[in-house]
Design a protein around this motif. Structure first.
Motif, short mmCIF file in Angstrom:
data_model
loop_
_atom_site.label_atom_id
_atom_site.label_comp_id
_atom_site.label_asym_id
_atom_site.label_seq_id
_atom_site.Cartn_x
_atom_site.Cartn_y
_atom_site.Cartn_z
N GLN A 214 48.15 35.06 43.34
CA GLN A 214 47.75 36.16 42.44
C GLN A 214 47.14 35.65 41.14
O GLN A 214 46.43 36.37 40.45
N GLN A 215 47.44 34.40 40.79
CA GLN A 215 46.87 33.84 39.57
C GLN A 215 45.40 33.47 39.76
O GLN A 215 44.65 33.42 38.80
N CYS A 217 43.29 34.86 42.30
CA CYS A 217 42.44 35.91 42.88
C CYS A 217 41.60 36.54 41.77
O CYS A 217 42.10 36.85 40.70
N ARG A 218 40.29 36.70 42.03
CA ARG A 218 39.39 37.23 41.01
C ARG A 218 38.72 38.53 41.45
O ARG A 218 37.68 38.91 40.93
N ALA A 219 39.27 39.16 42.48
CA ALA A 219 38.73 40.44 42.96
C ALA A 219 37.30 40.33 43.45
O ALA A 219 36.49 41.22 43.24
N TRP A 236 43.76 48.30 43.41
CA TRP A 236 42.73 48.79 42.49
C TRP A 236 43.22 48.80 41.06
O TRP A 236 42.43 48.88 40.12
N THR A 238 45.62 46.35 39.58
CA THR A 238 45.72 45.01 38.99
C THR A 238 44.44 44.20 39.19
O THR A 238 44.27 43.16 38.59
N GLY A 239 43.54 44.66 40.07
CA GLY A 239 42.32 43.91 40.33
C GLY A 239 42.61 42.62 41.09
O GLY A 239 42.01 41.58 40.83
N LYS A 240 43.57 42.69 42.01
CA LYS A 240 43.94 41.52 42.82
C LYS A 240 44.13 41.98 44.25
O LYS A 240 44.58 43.11 44.47
N GLU A 490 54.58 36.86 33.73
CA GLU A 490 53.88 37.82 32.88
C GLU A 490 53.81 39.13 33.65
O GLU A 490 53.82 39.15 34.87
N PRO A 492 52.61 42.22 35.62
CA PRO A 492 51.41 42.42 36.44
C PRO A 492 50.61 43.62 35.97
O PRO A 492 50.49 44.62 36.67
N GLN A 493 50.08 43.55 34.78
CA GLN A 493 49.33 44.69 34.27
C GLN A 493 47.85 44.38 34.26
O GLN A 493 47.43 43.23 34.40
N ARG A 494 47.07 45.43 34.08
CA ARG A 494 45.63 45.32 34.18
C ARG A 494 45.06 44.78 32.88
O ARG A 494 45.35 45.29 31.81
N GLY A 495 44.23 43.76 32.97
CA GLY A 495 43.49 43.27 31.81
C GLY A 495 44.40 42.70 30.74
O GLY A 495 45.53 42.32 31.00
N LEU A 496 43.89 42.64 29.51
CA LEU A 496 44.70 42.09 28.43
C LEU A 496 45.49 43.20 27.75
O LEU A 496 45.05 44.31 27.69
#
Lengths: 496, 241
Positions: A214-215, A217-219, A236, A238-240, A490, A492-496
């Motif tokens: 998961q670290q 994966c870049r979608a 859709w 987490t983009g992973k 960390e 597992p949330q979307r983006g920063l």
């Protein structure tokens, strides 16, 4: 020879009652999260039917799997050139509507609705947008609809049948169907691994489980296209991408994966197989009618002293070799030749094998007359409810001989046991059936035992994972005391 | 003073934030590095937006890079008026393609309910920067011809001075073109925002896919060492399940 060990699986379809307990066990543990609601790492389909996602077997649409390319194989819809060319928009990617829009109900409305003349209702709301949805489809929308025009008749595998055969299949009260539970096949030649541009997907050497880092994966989402079984899913939120992990934290602690453990019909078997990694490419590129045999050749006899010696040389633990000898998968797949891979023509060399559903007929309706005057209790396998060619399209890349041989063995076991326990089929008849199927009475009893009476420890033979060794190889356990384990450091949330 | 802030302080601040921020995010927040593709939620309109946008930017980025690295070669190419025209028209076409693409993407994001759900605040920032950057670039190309030739005189010396830590902003500050100044400032703003937005994904473009082997097997153990370990004891599974 490069001997490795693979956790392999057998699903006995004659025993599956289609209760979806496996799917729920998996959902509760793994995919009950935002962005993953629509994912069913384990799902149960009704066959004939279109499945989930709709028509996943049709590679003209989804371009999954490998295709033969001379002596080797190449990815059908992904790969180095196609993958990087289509990176900004992947033309073969299934979208949410090909699966279904996940929903929940506004249960709170039942409590907070004002007093009125109508009963309060809990309306369905989308788990994606949160808005009201008119539910149109779900992950098992074709459940039990064996004869339905929308689902069963759209089955991709029917293309190989004549119109008359199709009619015969739907004739009997339109009720011919069986269940097909599916999880990730943890293939020997995984198309998802090969298609991943960022190299996030990998096969674990020790047990052959295919995982997505998961670290990393870049979608780029090529794995979703490449997996012909559509068993990698895009989150859709987490983009992973995510997929079945074969409950590796459970396996590593000696427990069966959740879907296996919870299986009500006890249709599932799990155990290691030893295989020769050097033969993978050759087997994947075999001619279509020899694909099953070529795959079977890869798996090695764990009782052969020479194989054992080489396996040890290659670093396979004694506990794994011993587990491979007790493996129920070895028995079903290699010793008894009862289980076949699903859609071997996708050339990924899947490690999940199916014992096909027998569905014999005891009578026929001829001109409205119910005729049960067959020579024996059951008619021959050729008059089974499911045409052999349909099953061949599912389990042997169209090779009917393979299916007929499996069916004859299953039928022989049934006839034999019937003569032992009920006695209305004669011993001679049973002996003849066994001889035709090429097995002896002892083998038939062993098949019967493992099929019907097997205990937990017989169904699941899990080699020790030796996690203690693997952690010590990587880091000093004292340094990470209290911090090792499974989970995210960390959120597992979307983006920063 | 303003010029100094915009053309000297901002570039260095941006490059510093970009370097430290990207490395930190890649190493410590790897899970958040993703292209956040929304094709899964909406695929058809994405095609018409994403393809022209990305290919447009792709070509323009390398165009700028070549003009910066090899200004003399570009000037030599432009020696013939026909070749200059071909270059400028091609570049402008890709600029338009990026512009149309980003407009379609903005429209898609504004009107599709599912895409609105996955739009973060930083995505809005991304779109504003991109719009400013692309529109100002198109205006420069249209009003201040021919950029591929004067780039070598005005922009290359300035950029080079930044990278050799001897900032000379006179060339760029003296140019009488507001759109060019906006273009430069917004470019450095974009660079500063890379670590905080989905811009990150172009840094992890999977170039290594072209040379790696298709199949990947990862071993947790050192197989041979475990085999020969003297202290190795066989694991036993509990029998109560």
């Amino acid at each position: 020879m490069d001997i490795r060990s693979q956790i392999a699986m057998v699903f006995h379809l004659d025993k599956c009652i289609g209760c979806h307990t496996c799917s729920i066990a998996c959902k509760n543990i793994w995919t009950d999260r935002k962005g993953a609601e629509y994912m069913w790492w384990n799902n149960v389909e009704t066959k004939p039917g279109t499945g989930y996602p709709t028509k996943w077997e049709d590679q003209e649409i989804y371009k999954g799997g490998w295709e033969k390319n001379g002596d080797t194989v190449s990815l059908k819809g992904a790969g180095k050139f196609k993958g990087l060319k289509n990176i900004f928009h992947n033309p073969h990617l299934p979208v949410l509507d090909d699966y279904y829009e996940p929903w929940t109900y506004k249960y709170q409305d039942l409590f907070t609705a004002p007093e009125g003349n109508d009963q309060p209702t809990a309306r369905p709301v989308s788990l994606v947008t949160g808005e009201h949805v008119d539910v149109q489809s779900g992950p098992n929308w074709d459940d039990d609809l064996g004869g339905s025009p929308d689902y069963a008749r759209q089955d991709v595998n029917l293309d190989k049948l004549t119109a008359a055969e199709q009619e015969a299949m739907f004739q009997l009260e339109r009720m011919t169907f069986f269940y097909l539970p599916r999880i990730c096949n943890h293939c020997l030649n995984p198309a998802c691994v090969a298609s991943c541009p960022s190299g996030a997907i990998y096969k674990r050497g020790e047990d052959g489980i295919v995982l997505i880092n998961q670290q990393r994966c870049r979608a780029w989402r090529m794995c979703v296209t490449a997996c012909p079984y559509k068993k990698t899913y895009y989150n859709w939120h987490t983009g992973k991408s995510e997929k079945c992990v074969l409950c590796y934290p459970r396996l590593e602690s000696g427990q069966a994966p959740a879907c296996f453990h919870s299986c009500v019909g006890r249709i599932r078997y799990l155990g290691p197989l030893l295989y020769d990694a050097d033969k993978i490419e050759q087997a994947a590129a075999a001619p279509e009618d020899q694909l099953v045999d070529a795959q079977m050749d890869i798996y090695l006899d764990p009782f052969d002293p020479e194989i054992i010696r080489q396996a040890k040389e290659n670093g396979i633990a004694d506990s794994t070799i011993e587990a491979a000898q007790r493996s129920p998968v070895w028995k079903f797949v290699k010793e008894w030749k009862l289980a076949l891979p699903l859609h071997p023509e996708f050339r990924t060399l899947p490690n999940l094998f199916y014992v096909p559903a027998l569905l014999p007929t005891m009578a026929k309706v001829n001109d409205g007359v119910y005729d049960s005057t067959g020579k024996s209790l059951w008619n021959g396998v050729e008059s089974n409810r499911l045409p052999m060619r349909y099953l061949a399209s599912l389990f042997s890349a169209g090779n009917t001989e393979k299916i007929v041989a499996v069916m004859k063995r299953l039928m022989a076991v049934r006839t034999h046991r019937r003569s032992v326990t009920v006695g209305d089929t004669s011993r001679e008849e049973a002996a003849a059936a066994l001889e035709e199927a090429g097995i002896d009475a002892d083998t038939a009893d062993a098949i019967f035992r493992l099929t019907s009476l097997a205990t937990f420890d017989e169904r699941f033979v899990i080699p020790a994972a030796h996690r203690e060794e693997s952690i010590e190889m990587l880091e000093s356990t004292a340094d990470v005391k209290g911090s090792t384990g499974f989970g995210f450091k960390e959120r597992p949330q979307r983006g920063l | 003073m303003t010029n100094y802030l915009l053309f000297v302080a901002l570039p260095y601040a941006s490059l510093f934030i970009f370097l430290i921020g990207s490395i930190y995010r890649y190493r410590n927040r790897g899970f958040s590095v993703s292209s956040y593709s929304s094709q899964f939620l909406e695929g058809r309109r994405l095609f018409w937006g994403s393809q022209p946008f990305h290919w447009g930017l792709f070509v323009l980025f390398f165009g700028h890079l070549i003009a910066f690295l090899f200004p003399k070669s570009v000037l030599a190419w432009n020696g013939e008026p026909v070749r200059l025209l071909i270059l400028e028209i091609t570049a402008f076409a890709f600029g338009l393609s990026a512009f149309v693409g980003v407009l379609l993407l903005v429209q898609r994001r504004l009107t599709n309910r599912r895409i609105q759900i996955v739009t973060s605040k930083m995505d809005v920032v991304v779109f504003i920067i991109l719009l400013v950057q692309i529109i100002s670039g198109l205006l420069v190309a249209y009003h201040n011809r021919w950029g591929s030739s004067w780039f070598a005189a005005f922009v290359t010396p300035y950029l080079r001075s930044i990278f050799v830590f001897d900032p000379q902003m006179d060339a760029i500050a003296s140019v009488d073109s507001l759109s060019l100044k906006i273009h430069v400032v917004s470019a450095f703003t974009l660079i500063a925002f890379i670590p905080f937005t989905r811009f990150m994904h172009f840094l992890v473009y999977p170039l290594d896919y072209t040379w790696r082997s298709y199949q990947q097997v990862i071993w947790n153990w050192n197989r041979k060492r475990i085999r020969t370990s003297r202290s190795h004891s066989e694991g036993r599974k509990s029998t109560n399940n």
